[in-house]
Design an enzyme around this catalytic site. Structure first.
Site, PDB file in Angstrom:
ATOM      1  N   CYS A 174      35.989  45.327  20.435  1.00  0.00           N
ATOM      2  CA  CYS A 174      37.234  45.203  21.191  1.00  0.00           C
ATOM      3  C   CYS A 174      36.993  45.994  22.470  1.00  0.00           C
ATOM      4  CB  CYS A 174      38.448  45.683  20.382  1.00  0.00           C
ATOM      5  SG  CYS A 174      38.447  47.422  19.924  1.00  0.00           S
ATOM      6  N   HIS A 205      20.968  56.393   8.691  1.00  0.00           N
ATOM      7  CA  HIS A 205      21.681  57.427   7.926  1.00  0.00           C
ATOM      8  C   HIS A 205      22.929  56.920   7.211  1.00  0.00           C
ATOM      9  CE1 HIS A 205      19.912  61.130  10.264  1.00  0.00           C
ATOM     10  NE2 HIS A 205      18.979  60.297   9.807  1.00  0.00           N
TER      11      HIS A 205
HETATM   12  C1  RB5 Z   1      43.139  45.732  24.414  1.00  0.00           C
HETATM   13  O1  RB5 Z   1      43.729  45.943  25.642  1.00  0.00           O
HETATM   14  C2  RB5 Z   1      42.608  47.037  23.851  1.00  0.00           C
HETATM   15  O2  RB5 Z   1      43.641  47.885  23.507  1.00  0.00           O
HETATM   16  C3  RB5 Z   1      41.714  46.762  22.662  1.00  0.00           C
HETATM   17  O3  RB5 Z   1      40.698  45.892  23.031  1.00  0.00           O
HETATM   18  C4  RB5 Z   1      41.021  47.962  22.058  1.00  0.00           C
HETATM   19  O4  RB5 Z   1      40.397  48.721  23.045  1.00  0.00           O
HETATM   20  C5  RB5 Z   1      41.809  48.770  21.130  1.00  0.00           C
HETATM   21  O5  RB5 Z   1      41.301  49.689  20.476  1.00  0.00           O
END
Ligand code: RB5
Length: 149
Positions: free
Chosen positions: A66, A99
């Site tokens: 993410c 690990h």
């Molecule tokens: C999205 O804007 C962002 O919050 C997500 O990709 C991530 O970084 C959350 O942990």
């Protein structure tokens, strides 16, 4: 062919597509649990199915991302059979395998370039779990294995 679970939110969508192609070239079969566009979405919706696929053995390991990597790693690690490691440098990916026997590699998509991501994935793929004292430690990671009441 060894299956690799992929999951991302919108922030990781581009990097996920890029790494799916890369992993194919390496002889793996990517299984994509979403998301499937850059439209804003919630990473847990894709992280949970990917984690379940790794836990069940349907996929041998996973690669997830993410924006920061934190949200998706937090979600993946709610699954007792998952050891998801957030890695932003090859050395971290190497150690996460050696690990921690990490079974999902997590990347911070907004903080690594495609070239860096490839080096991180390669470091993860090329490393082996060392076992020994680390086996004992990772056995204590699941709540059921920690001895707490
Ligand atoms: C999205 O804007 C962002 O919050 C997500 O990709 C991530 O970084 C959350 O942990």
């Amino acid at each position: 062919m060894t299956k690799v679970a992929f999951a991302s939110d919108h922030a990781g969508y581009g990097l996920k597509n890029f790494l799916k192609e890369y992993i194919k070239e390496k002889g793996f079969e990517p299984v994509d649990f979403g998301t499937d566009s850059e439209e804003s979405c919630d990473y847990p919706d894709y992280a949970h199915p990917a984690a379940t696929a790794v836990e069940s053995g349907e996929c041998e390991f996973g690669i997830a991302m993410c924006g920061t990597g934190n949200g998706i790693a937090m979600t993946l690690n709610k699954h007792q059979g998952i050891r998801a490691a957030l890695c932003w440098a090859p050395e971290l990916a190497e150690l996460a395998k050696q690990h921690n026997n990490a079974n999902i590699l997590v990347l911070p998509a907004r903080f690594v370039s495609k070239e860096e991501a490839i080096k991180i994935v390669d470091a993860y793929l090329d490393s082996k779990f060392e076992g020994g004292r680390h086996e004992r430690r990772i056995a204590k990671i699941p709540v059921a294995g920690c001895g707490c009441k």
